[in-house]
Design a protein around this motif. Structure first.
Motif, short mmCIF file in Angstrom:
data_model
loop_
_atom_site.label_atom_id
_atom_site.label_comp_id
_atom_site.label_asym_id
_atom_site.label_seq_id
_atom_site.Cartn_x
_atom_site.Cartn_y
_atom_site.Cartn_z
N ASP A 55 22.05 8.78 -18.29
CA ASP A 55 21.59 10.16 -18.14
C ASP A 55 22.70 11.13 -18.56
OD1 ASP A 55 19.59 12.05 -17.25
OD2 ASP A 55 20.92 12.49 -15.57
N THR A 107 15.47 9.26 -12.30
CA THR A 107 16.59 9.17 -13.26
C THR A 107 17.11 7.74 -13.33
OG1 THR A 107 17.20 11.48 -12.87
CG2 THR A 107 18.89 10.04 -13.80
N ARG A 138 14.90 10.94 -17.03
CA ARG A 138 13.66 10.81 -16.27
C ARG A 138 12.44 11.40 -16.98
NH1 ARG A 138 15.48 15.38 -11.84
NH2 ARG A 138 15.12 17.17 -13.17
#
Length: 608
Positions: A197, A186, A204
């Protein structure tokens, strides 16, 4: 391994020494003819504003390195200007395209400082010098010093970075370690894609190579991601819909992240990534909410055993209270300060800390920077980018030149078949220079022979490249060469090298952990560079058996086929909970004169 940190790390690192507090401290070094303006009459400086950690002196300049001290650069004559430009070229060459100028500092390291007007004129001259050599400058930081003067005086630290020419951008490889679910992939997704994120792993997804990785959210293979910095120190990534080729073209410095698996099930893949891809640095990611758990200690031990300098990133701070983050930091500091580890933790809380950490980290193996950040909120993410931007290479230009003058040796780490291209191998050029169209030999095969082949084309960071230099990673297209004849662990070398291979070798080892006793006949998986094969213990010199923590010279025999090894190469072996490290001391070589080059060319093999 988890319960024996000091034994595990024993003998793997040098004892701590020196602190990290020196602001504006760098690897000194003047160019020929050094010098920087007139010498000051006063002999001591004091920190302004209560900055007691700002010392009156830096280390004196030395002949080598990419750090240059200049007292002032105000209106130099034409002759002086040309000399300064030559000096800058030398510094950039020493730093492989990067140099750091300390303005307002004597050659002996005395912090004198300049007035506002003198500093402005000096920076103007520095900018002119940089333009002359095709470089850009970035002010890293400014500090006030009290030099017994009524006028405020400053020292300024400036990064000079050359615009790349002929694809010779500075490339640093960073291996990413840490326990499963600590946020490694991530974090890389956020850094390389330029988007935060969403807290559920969206960042990811572009990094995963297999469907089962997307479904489980766990990395099981080795993947590579690139982050670029241009000559002005600005981030260059995929955020502007750039392709990898565009990132390479726009960048003067590249960070190649090697994303490794965190789960214990994939430990052999993680070890292969650390031993084979020769990372310059390692980034250990620790989750703030779980702390040191699972394979974290093991990965830390691997980095130390292989003497890879590492820094630590504490992720997921958005999920925790401040007290929890502080507890995790203290837990890490306690382990890093233990006798077997002997590291000096340096918590990074500001841009100034990040600059100091990058410079101290590269020159002292004891310093371990610690970052606390979040991939969701973006907290402190910029500090990590500042650190990576300034982080200098471990090797200087002289060491690079020496490697390039040796015969060609390319380690085969990955093998692919690409439609309309043929067989492609990926790996690292450990010595020499490799060019398009060059004839090499690859081996050893199962019967110890070397096969002739031709390098059809080269790609580095996904863009075409005509020449590959020592220390660079790339993929080489081999045309119609039969893929079934290749395997990981092979080497491609110059035909003049007459490479030596062996099935039996000796190594001086330290047994880090074994449940009972380590005896003759025991089988272990041996990792040496890109070589990974099961070997049997034939003899333990001077002893019948080994216990945890003991040293000995051991003779190993590969059980399947011979391998190409070098004396002095780092060795790591494991079998279940059994683990040990060491280095190769002797080879029972099978020379290619005994074995011979493979003269009979099979289908698709290329002759000279």
């Amino acid at each position: 391994m988890d319960s024996r940190v000091s034994e595990l790390f024993g003998g793997c690192c040098r004892p701590a020494g020196g602190g990290a507090g020196g602001a504006l401290r760098g690897r000194g070094g003047p160019a020929p003819g050094g010098g920087g303006g007139s010498k000051a009459k006063k002999k001591n400086g004091r920190s302004r504003g209560g900055k007691a950690n700002n010392p009156p002196y830096l280390p004196p300049e030395a002949e080598d390195g990419n750090i240059e001290y200049k007292l002032k650069l105000v209106n130099p004559s034409q002759y002086r200007f040309e000399h300064l430009v030559t000096q800058m070229k030398w510094r950039l060459q020493e730093g492989r395209g990067e140099a750091v100028y300390q303005i307002g500092v004597e050659d002996n390291g005395l912090l004198v400082g300049l007035s506002e007007e003198e500093m402005r004129a000096s920076l103007k001259t520095l900018r002119r010098m940089a333009e002359k050599v095709g470089a850009d400058i970035t002010v890293l930081r400014e500090r006030e010093v009290d030099y017994d003067s009524d006028v405020p005086r400053k020292i300024t630290e400036v990064l000079v970075r050359k615009v790349p020419d002929n694809q010779q951008f500075l490339d640093l490889r960073v291996a990413v370690l840490g326990n499963v679910d600590s946020g490694k992939s991530t974090l890389l997704g956020v850094l390389t894609q330029g988007e935060l994120d969403n807290g559920r792993g969206r960042a990811r997804l572009n990094l995963f190579r297999h469907l089962h990785e997307i479904q489980s959210g766990r990395t099981s293979s080795i993947s590579f991601e690139i982050l670029g910095f241009n000559s002005k120190g600005e981030v260059v990534n995929y955020s502007d819909s750039r392709t990898a080729e565009e990132i390479c073209e726009s960048s003067s410095k590249m960070i190649t992240f090697i994303d490794l698996a965190g789960h214990h099930k994939y430990l052999k893949t993680t070890i292969f990534g650390l031993t084979s891809y020769c990372p310059d640095f390692a980034m250990l990611v620790v989750s703030a909410n779980t702390g040191i758990a699972g394979t974290t200690r093991e990965h830390l031990g691997l980095a130390m055993a292989l003497k890879v300098p590492f820094f630590i990133v504490i992720s997921k701070v958005d999920l925790c209270s401040k007290a929890t983050v502080e507890r995790t930091v203290k837990q890490l500091e306690r382990i890093l300060k233990q006798p077997g580890c002997n590291k000096l933790p340096l918590l990074v809380n500001s841009d100034d800390d990040a600059v100091t950490a990058a410079q101290q980290f590269a020159q002292s193996p004891n310093i371990t920077p610690i970052f606390t950040l979040s991939s969701v909120s973006g907290e402190n993410l910029d500090l990590l980018k500042v650190f990576l931007n300034i982080l200098p290479p471990l090797t200087n230009s002289k060491e690079q030149e020496e490697l390039m003058q040796q015969l060609t040796e390319f380690q085969v780490d990955e093998i692919y078949t690409v439609p309309e291209v043929g067989t492609v191998v990926g790996g690292t050029l450990s010595s020499g220079i490799c060019r398009e169209g060059e004839n090499l030999v690859v081996g050893p095969t199962d019967d110890g022979k070397f096969l002739r082949l031709k390098v059809c084309s080269i790609q580095r960071n996904r863009s075409a490249c005509r020449v590959l230099r020592a220390g660079q990673a790339a993929t080489l297209a081999l045309g119609p060469f039969d893929r079934s004849l290749l395997r990981k662990g092979m080497v491609m070398v110059s035909p003049e090298m007459n490479p030596t291979i062996c099935s039996v070798f000796e190594a001086e080892i330290v047994l880090l952990f074994h449940a009972t006793t380590f005896r003759k006949g025991f089988q272990v998986t041996v990792h040496v560079g890109n070589v990974r094969q099961t070997a049997i213990v034939e003899k333990i010199h001077g002893k019948d058996k080994l216990r945890t923590g003991e040293k000995a010279v051991v003779r190993f025999r590969f059980i399947k086929h011979p391998e190409y090894l070098k004396i002095g190469a780092k060795l790591l072996f494991r079998e279940g909970v059994t683990k040990g490290i060491g280095h190769v001391t002797d080879l029972q070589a099978i020379t290619t004169k005994e074995n011979g080059l493979e003269e009979s060319l099979g289908p698709g093999q290329l002759s000279f």
